[in-house]
Design a protein around this motif. Structure first.
Motif, mmCIF file in Angstrom:
data_model
loop_
_atom_site.group_PDB
_atom_site.id
_atom_site.type_symbol
_atom_site.label_atom_id
_atom_site.label_comp_id
_atom_site.label_asym_id
_atom_site.label_seq_id
_atom_site.Cartn_x
_atom_site.Cartn_y
_atom_site.Cartn_z
ATOM 1 N N ASN A 34 -4.309 -8.120 -2.056
ATOM 2 C CA ASN A 34 -3.827 -9.419 -1.589
ATOM 3 C C ASN A 34 -2.301 -9.480 -1.589
ATOM 4 N N PHE A 35 -1.686 -8.865 -2.591
ATOM 5 C CA PHE A 35 -0.227 -8.830 -2.674
ATOM 6 C C PHE A 35 0.352 -8.094 -1.471
ATOM 7 N N LEU A 36 -0.214 -6.925 -1.181
ATOM 8 C CA LEU A 36 0.260 -6.133 -0.048
ATOM 9 C C LEU A 36 -0.027 -6.834 1.281
ATOM 10 N N ARG A 37 -1.181 -7.461 1.374
ATOM 11 C CA ARG A 37 -1.558 -8.163 2.606
ATOM 12 C C ARG A 37 -0.592 -9.311 2.892
ATOM 13 N N THR A 38 -0.193 -10.026 1.864
ATOM 14 C CA THR A 38 0.763 -11.123 2.031
ATOM 15 C C THR A 38 2.112 -10.603 2.487
ATOM 16 N N LEU A 39 2.500 -9.462 1.955
ATOM 17 C CA LEU A 39 3.802 -8.899 2.289
ATOM 18 C C LEU A 39 3.821 -8.232 3.659
ATOM 19 N N LEU A 40 2.771 -7.467 3.959
ATOM 20 C CA LEU A 40 2.754 -6.676 5.196
ATOM 21 C C LEU A 40 2.157 -7.410 6.393
ATOM 22 N N LYS A 41 1.451 -8.503 6.134
ATOM 23 C CA LYS A 41 0.953 -9.396 7.197
ATOM 24 C C LYS A 41 -0.230 -8.863 8.002
ATOM 25 N N SER A 42 -0.732 -7.671 7.703
ATOM 26 C CA SER A 42 -1.900 -7.179 8.441
ATOM 27 C C SER A 42 -2.684 -6.185 7.606
ATOM 28 N N LYS A 45 -1.701 -2.449 8.284
ATOM 29 C CA LYS A 45 -0.519 -1.950 7.588
ATOM 30 C C LYS A 45 -0.817 -1.674 6.116
ATOM 31 N N VAL A 46 -1.678 -2.494 5.529
ATOM 32 C CA VAL A 46 -2.077 -2.257 4.139
ATOM 33 C C VAL A 46 -2.808 -0.924 4.035
ATOM 34 N N PHE A 47 -3.740 -0.659 4.953
ATOM 35 C CA PHE A 47 -4.484 0.598 4.945
ATOM 36 C C PHE A 47 -3.536 1.779 5.133
ATOM 37 N N PHE A 48 -2.573 1.595 6.033
ATOM 38 C CA PHE A 48 -1.623 2.674 6.321
ATOM 39 C C PHE A 48 -0.817 3.023 5.070
ATOM 40 N N SER A 49 -0.342 2.008 4.373
ATOM 41 C CA SER A 49 0.438 2.248 3.160
ATOM 42 C C SER A 49 -0.433 2.825 2.053
ATOM 43 N N MET A 50 -1.678 2.383 1.980
ATOM 44 C CA MET A 50 -2.606 2.921 0.977
ATOM 45 C C MET A 50 -2.894 4.394 1.219
ATOM 46 N N LYS A 51 -3.026 4.779 2.477
ATOM 47 C CA LYS A 51 -3.280 6.182 2.808
ATOM 48 C C LYS A 51 -2.075 7.051 2.471
ATOM 49 N N ARG A 52 -0.893 6.519 2.669
ATOM 50 C CA ARG A 52 0.322 7.278 2.370
ATOM 51 C C ARG A 52 0.572 7.381 0.872
ATOM 52 N N CYS A 53 0.128 6.384 0.144
ATOM 53 C CA CYS A 53 0.311 6.391 -1.313
ATOM 54 C C CYS A 53 -0.846 5.642 -1.969
#
Length: 197
Positions: A34-42, A45-53
């Protein structure tokens, strides 16, 4: 999966961060998401950042992400640049708040402007390399005639060039300077060539 992540992506995330299985859904995974979703807005993008790290989801956002983001905001980094960095260079944020503050100060001392997008690239590069390794690489470049100012100039043009291994960098420098005949000063102005295959 209810958020749209595919089985393939989920397998990648879990295989790269097995501790995910032992993380509390209610206390760790959902708040982080939820924190990442609020920041990244989609969600994408959350999945993309999760895959990278994948480790992003292994921390309570109040312990790591939030303090580090606040440090950036306090230093004048724009929210859009922070969001972009979390999406493309998320590992930058996975460090203790105290160490993160030190890296931020180091980037500023090297002349990077927090209000510019390049600041986050520099912070990422500096987070991935130790001080002894950095100093060793600087000395190696001096063997090709670079000065401290040359290294600084190259770093400001392309901070990620310092992430190339010292051995590979020296092989590239030897090829370009000694075999191809390029002045080393040319490479100072185009350090991205050292990141080539």
């Amino acid at each position: 999966m209810s958020k749209g992540v595919s089985i393939h992506s989920l397998a990648h995330i879990l295989s790269n961060n097995p501790s995910f299985f032992s993380s509390s859904l209610e206390n760790r995974i959902i708040p982080s998401y939820n924190f990442l979703r609020t920041l990244l807005k989609s969600d994408e993008k959350v999945f993309f950042s999760m895959k990278r790290c994948p480790r992003l989801m292994g921390y309570n956002p109040c312990d790591i992400l939030s303090p580090n983001i606040n440090t950036l905001l306090d230093n004048g980094v724009a929210k859009c640049n922070i969001a972009s960095a979390i999406c493309s260079m998320p590992i930058t944020f996975v460090t203790s708040p105290n160490k993160f503050k030190v890296k931020v100060e180091e980037a500023k001392e090297m002349g990077f402007d927090p209000s510019k997008r390049m600041f986050m690239v520099a912070l990422y590069a500096m987070s991935m390399i130790s001080k002894p390794t950095f100093k060793s690489k600087v000395e190696a470049f001096k063997n090709f005639g670079w000065t401290e100012e040359d290294v600084s100039g190259a770093l400001h043009r392309c901070p990620k060039f310092m992430l190339v291994s010292e051995d590979k960098s020296m092989v590239m420098m030897d090829f370009l300077v000694n075999k191809m005949g390029f002045p080393s000063s040319v490479i100072v102005k185009r350090p991205q060539v050292l990141r080539g295959a």
